[in-house]
Design a protein around this motif. Sequence first.
Motif, short mmCIF file in Angstrom:
data_model
loop_
_atom_site.label_atom_id
_atom_site.label_comp_id
_atom_site.label_asym_id
_atom_site.label_seq_id
_atom_site.Cartn_x
_atom_site.Cartn_y
_atom_site.Cartn_z
N UNK A 34 0.83 -1.21 0.00
CA UNK A 34 0.00 0.00 0.00
C UNK A 34 0.86 1.25 0.00
N UNK A 35 1.94 1.23 0.77
CA UNK A 35 2.82 2.41 0.82
C UNK A 35 3.48 2.66 -0.52
N UNK A 36 3.94 1.60 -1.19
CA UNK A 36 4.62 1.79 -2.47
C UNK A 36 3.66 2.27 -3.56
N UNK A 37 2.40 1.82 -3.46
CA UNK A 37 1.40 2.26 -4.44
C UNK A 37 0.74 3.58 -4.05
N UNK A 38 1.03 4.03 -2.81
CA UNK A 38 0.44 5.26 -2.27
C UNK A 38 -1.09 5.18 -2.29
N UNK A 39 -1.62 4.05 -1.79
CA UNK A 39 -3.07 3.86 -1.72
C UNK A 39 -3.45 3.56 -0.27
N UNK A 40 -4.73 3.41 -0.04
CA UNK A 40 -5.27 3.19 1.30
C UNK A 40 -4.76 1.88 1.90
N UNK A 49 -4.95 -4.32 4.40
CA UNK A 49 -5.02 -5.00 5.70
C UNK A 49 -6.30 -5.82 5.82
N UNK A 50 -7.41 -5.26 5.34
CA UNK A 50 -8.68 -5.99 5.36
C UNK A 50 -8.61 -7.23 4.46
N UNK A 51 -7.89 -7.14 3.35
CA UNK A 51 -7.72 -8.30 2.47
C UNK A 51 -6.98 -9.41 3.21
N UNK A 107 -15.52 -16.29 -2.30
CA UNK A 107 -14.98 -15.32 -1.35
C UNK A 107 -14.21 -14.23 -2.09
N UNK A 108 -13.35 -14.63 -3.03
CA UNK A 108 -12.58 -13.65 -3.80
C UNK A 108 -13.50 -12.75 -4.61
N UNK A 109 -14.49 -13.37 -5.27
CA UNK A 109 -15.41 -12.60 -6.11
C UNK A 109 -16.25 -11.63 -5.30
N UNK A 110 -16.51 -11.96 -4.04
CA UNK A 110 -17.31 -11.07 -3.18
C UNK A 110 -16.43 -10.05 -2.46
N UNK A 111 -15.28 -10.50 -1.96
CA UNK A 111 -14.44 -9.64 -1.12
C UNK A 111 -13.82 -8.48 -1.90
N UNK A 112 -13.31 -8.74 -3.09
CA UNK A 112 -12.60 -7.68 -3.82
C UNK A 112 -13.50 -6.47 -4.10
N UNK A 113 -14.69 -6.65 -4.71
CA UNK A 113 -15.54 -5.45 -4.91
C UNK A 113 -16.00 -4.81 -3.61
N UNK A 114 -16.25 -5.63 -2.57
CA UNK A 114 -16.66 -5.06 -1.28
C UNK A 114 -15.54 -4.24 -0.66
N UNK A 115 -14.31 -4.74 -0.74
CA UNK A 115 -13.17 -4.01 -0.19
C UNK A 115 -12.98 -2.68 -0.93
N UNK A 116 -13.11 -2.72 -2.26
CA UNK A 116 -12.92 -1.49 -3.05
C UNK A 116 -14.04 -0.48 -2.80
N UNK A 117 -15.23 -0.98 -2.40
CA UNK A 117 -16.35 -0.09 -2.13
C UNK A 117 -16.29 0.48 -0.71
N UNK A 118 -16.06 -0.42 0.27
CA UNK A 118 -16.06 0.00 1.67
C UNK A 118 -14.76 0.72 2.04
N UNK A 119 -13.63 0.24 1.48
CA UNK A 119 -12.32 0.82 1.77
C UNK A 119 -11.66 1.25 0.45
N UNK A 120 -12.16 2.30 -0.17
CA UNK A 120 -11.64 2.70 -1.50
C UNK A 120 -10.14 2.96 -1.46
N UNK A 121 -9.49 2.62 -2.57
CA UNK A 121 -8.03 2.72 -2.64
C UNK A 121 -7.53 4.15 -2.44
N UNK A 122 -8.32 5.12 -2.82
CA UNK A 122 -7.90 6.51 -2.66
C UNK A 122 -8.50 7.14 -1.39
N UNK A 123 -9.03 6.27 -0.49
CA UNK A 123 -9.67 6.77 0.72
C UNK A 123 -8.68 7.30 1.74
#
Length: 595
Positions: free
Chosen positions: A523-529, A534-536, A579-595
């Motif tokens: 996350x630090x190298x990509x400069x994203x949330x 961590x939730x992943x 789990x992967x198909x559900x978790x990835x979109x939920x993570x991006x919605x609840x914990x957006x990468x630019x959040x």
Amino acid sequence: MNLEQTMILAILAVTVGMFLWGKWRHDMVAAAALLACVAVGLIQPVDAFLGFGHNAVVTVACVLILSSALQSSGAVDVLTRFILPSKAGPTLSIAALTALAAILSGFMNNVGALALLMPVAIQIAGRLDLPAGKVLMPLAFGSILGGTTTLIGTPPNLIVSGFRESAGLGLFRMFDFTPTGVAVALVGVVFISLIGWRLVPARQKAGIEGFETEAYMTEARVPEDSKLVGRSLRELDDEMDELDAQIIGLVRNEVRMMAPSAARVIRPNDILVIETDAESLADVLSTFGLELEEEEEAPTSDSDKETNDEIILQELAIMPSSILENRSASDLLLRTRYGINLLAVSRQGQRLMSRLRAIKLRPGDLLLLQGPPDALSSFGSNMGAVPLAERKVRIPDQRNVILSAGIMLGAVLLAASGWVSAAVAFAAGVLASMALRTVNLRSVYEQVDWPVIVLLAMLLPVAGVMQSTGAAGLVAGFLLDYFAQGNAVIALVVILLTTMILTDLMNNAATAAVLAPIALGVANQLDVNPDTFLMAVAIGASCAFLTPIGHQNNTLILGPGGFRFGDYWRMGLPLDLLVIATAIPMLLWVWPLNG
């Protein structure tokens, strides 16, 4: 790569290899890793054992103790009786059982939730004429999924919360995990209920005998406030059948009536002679508000009140040549001489005609006794009776049910409020449980899974070195360059998938401790949330569905389900993909990468 980074990566590689090898227990491997870091100077000796004071470690220990209070009080038994359908088909029965396991696992140790519901699952399998494994595997997977829904649901959640704090971002709150965790659990439970259980191989039952019991005959008094007062015996037939019990006699004014008329109306202080097994006895008593006759008459001296938390139930079998032969409870003066009560007797399917206290005992009889552990042990060894394999026979105590559930709810709300940390909230809950005697004071620390506590406390400083030396960033850079190629979403999938693969091969807490600093580095190298990553890790570390060694719950059902090592992936692999198909979109919605 500098020397420190080389050393920590080498230690980590050997540690993971030892975890996968499985020759040493996980806590031993973690201790070896910690001491290796101390030996090469990566961790100062004075800081080596700071992990034992970490919030995550304290919280895990406290939650285990509070879970044991819920279990021993019978609170979960009461909940099970009201939620699980008694006459539904396979799909609805498995759906209800799996959903209940998931809900319980969000607020108590998921191994404890599985242990509580395993006998229920086996009974459901028998009623539906299904192999036990087709109910046990959905139960185990449901309890694992439920751990993803709250901070205290599973140790990996607490571990990633600790790494978030060490990164200067503060701790996760109680229900930060809930949106993604509930979505994953819900999709998983629906799949298991509709399709998954059908994919489980039909294996021969193994080890189920430990849950089977002979029918006991016991006597229960009807209190004045019982819901049975004024009802006829005929009205109770269906309800008793549902609980696998039947009324075979009635005692009124010391006069025993065998096979009483179905039209006879129950009065206060009647004594019902009930035939049922040990597992169903608690349900019968709590459902109808009955009191065990011998328990009601037990001494109530001050000393008894002081040691009330040490009273247990135990089944003993009378051996051949035992001096108990042809003697009754009255002859033996059990309460006066030994301080124990005879609650029920089973005699190889025979229906006993005498009052409980007057039954002449025979070799082979099974006795359900109540008393202090030392007294029961002494009685058994002196009288030629041996304890059966330990059974968790719980007679629900309304006071303890309310108190233990209230304490757990209060601790959860206190932690969720943010006024104090989760560790402080649940430590307060443990103190309240001890003060109010909802846990056994003598064995309170036996409820803690010490290998898990040691594993966490030892690995946390090691994982911290990964971050402080820059080794985590090094690994993160490798993953980004060779797999994600700088794409944040692909990197998120790589972290989740890597975590899920590792957790199937080694302890989930260890997996979270190893991957959390790497996730932060990515996350630090990509400069994203960093929270997204961590939730992943938290989700991935909890989802061990491919092997019997990935999670304790998978191991627990291995024997009773008659499973082989390769049986788990049949339902586990499609569940992992969901789990992967559900978790990835939920993570991006609840914990957006630019959040």
